[in-house]
Scaffold this active site. Structure first.
Site, PDB file in Angstrom:
ATOM      1  N   GLY A  48      26.747  25.066  44.447  1.00  0.00           N
ATOM      2  CA  GLY A  48      28.040  25.664  44.174  1.00  0.00           C
ATOM      3  C   GLY A  48      29.232  24.838  44.612  1.00  0.00           C
ATOM      4  N   LYS A 105      57.690  56.160  46.256  1.00  0.00           N
ATOM      5  CA  LYS A 105      56.235  56.141  46.234  1.00  0.00           C
ATOM      6  C   LYS A 105      55.689  56.080  47.651  1.00  0.00           C
ATOM      7  CE  LYS A 105      54.247  52.295  45.867  1.00  0.00           C
ATOM      8  NZ  LYS A 105      53.820  50.947  45.445  1.00  0.00           N
ATOM      9  N   ARG A 134      52.225  54.998  49.525  1.00  0.00           N
ATOM     10  CA  ARG A 134      50.930  54.340  49.366  1.00  0.00           C
ATOM     11  C   ARG A 134      49.950  54.892  50.401  1.00  0.00           C
ATOM     12  NH1 ARG A 134      49.161  50.055  46.631  1.00  0.00           N
ATOM     13  NH2 ARG A 134      51.247  49.456  45.970  1.00  0.00           N
ATOM     14  N   ASP A 178      47.876  44.928  38.878  1.00  0.00           N
ATOM     15  CA  ASP A 178      46.514  44.660  39.365  1.00  0.00           C
ATOM     16  C   ASP A 178      45.567  45.717  38.795  1.00  0.00           C
ATOM     17  OD1 ASP A 178      44.259  43.840  40.648  1.00  0.00           O
ATOM     18  OD2 ASP A 178      45.054  44.027  42.669  1.00  0.00           O
TER      19      ASP A 178
END
Length: 363
Positions: A88, A243, A245, A273
């Site tokens: 890898g 908002k 979270r 996202d």
């Protein structure tokens, strides 16, 4: 009779002060410069003087964007080898001479973030060891940017750590677009040019028949971004979603500050996202009487289940993003509109190469 052998000191004095011997030019043209070097030098002189020192190399994260930037600049994407060993490990080799060149490495550090960031660091190291004059990391999407300060004890600040890694690898300059927070520019101990994707979004929206619009920030932290965007949209009114979270990638929208009833609401953010924040905001705007809702963002991260959330019928009329991050075919949906930022990045690269102003692009 043979000439007496001269000492090294006499040879140096003769070379510096004495007249050249009559056969010097004949001797130099016959022996000092070989034919193949002369041919190579003549071939180099055929290159355009303003581009022969400019070199572009793309990583594997967004080759499509790199090709568009190369087409805008009229400079080919440079040849390189990027492969993996059986375990890898990454291997990178630049396959043309870049000695004394101004090198730009185009690599957004999107998912898989660790692989693409490590690939960028290895590319920088390869260019530094190849004696590049200046190395600029072109990072349309800057990964690890969300942890930009400590909000609780014993947290890492990965935005600063990533900046340190880039600086230590040998980068001379960074070109980034729409950083998660403007303070990240100060994390670099080298010049950092910060450009914005909003002009591309504004140009597109100006062609749409949107009627009476209001620009909406999905949270308090994005108010400065939304205010700047609203100013570009002919000083449109601004609204803010309050908002709370409840955890990473989890958000609960509470209320809207501002008038949105009967208007076209444009939700603006730097990235999408998982889509939780912007979708909950869109539902709240619909409840408050918004006639139409559009989402705009520069970076389409689109982590699952973003596509499913954004494509819900009756939620968004359009979801407008840029190609700073490549979007896989399976993550597209009918409402999605992808705009190219290649010309903007190409213009910024050219201005950095020519040592002219980048900020004047946005005045």
């Amino acid at each position: 009779m043979d000439q007496p052998q001269q000492s090294k000191e006499n040879l140096w004095t003769w070379g510096a002060c004495s007249p050249l011997p009559s056969d010097y030019s004949r001797t130099r043209s016959a022996g000092a410069v070989t034919s193949f070097l002369t041919a190579a030098r003549a071939e180099q002189e055929k290159l355009a003087p303003d581009t022969r020192r400019l070199r572009l190399f793309s990583g594997t994260s967004n080759p499509g964007l790199a090709r568009e930037i190369a087409a805008y600049l009229g400079v080919p994407d440079g040849p390189r080898v990027c492969k993996r060993f059986a375990d890898g490990e990454l291997y990178v080799q630049i396959q043309e001479s870049i000695r004394g060149c101004d090198v730009f490495l185009i690599q957004p550090t999107c998912a898989p973030v660790n692989d693409h960031l490590m690939e960028l660091l290895i590319m920088v190291d390869a260019c530094r060891r190849a004696s590049a004059r200046q190395i600029t990391a072109v990072v349309p999407y800057y990964g690890y940017a969300r942890a930009d300060r400590k909000t609780a004890g014993r947290e890492s600040i990965t935005a600063k750590l990533t900046a340190n890694l880039l600086v230590k690898s040998g980068v001379d300059r960074v070109l980034a677009m729409d950083l998660h927070s403007a303070q990240i520019q100060g994390y670099f101990d080298i010049p950092c040019d910060h450009i914005y994707g909003s002009p591309v979004l504004v140009d597109y929206l100006s062609t749409q028949n949107l009627g009476d619009i209001v620009v909406v920030s999905p949270d308090v932290g994005g108010v400065a971004r939304a205010r700047a965007f609203a100013k570009q949209m002919n000083d449109a009114p601004l609204a803010i979603i309050d908002k709370r979270r409840t955890g990473h990638n989890l958000a609960e929208s509470l209320t809207v500050i501002g008038e949105v009833s009967g208007r076209t609401a444009i939700l603006i953010d730097d990235m999408i996202d998982t889509g939780g924040t912007i979708c909950s905001g869109a539902r709240l705007l619909r409840e408050q009487g918004a006639k139409r809702v559009l989402a705009c963002a520069t970076h389409a991260v689109f982590s699952p289940p973003a596509s499913e959330r954004l494509s819900v019928e009756g939620l968004f009329e359009q979801v407008v993003v840029t190609n700073s991050i490549p979007i896989a075919k399976e993550r597209t949906f009918p409402q999605l509109q992808v705009l190219s930022v290649a010309n903007m990045l190409g213009e910024a690269i050219w201005r950095i190469h020519e040592e002219s102003s980048v900020s004047s692009m946005f005045r």
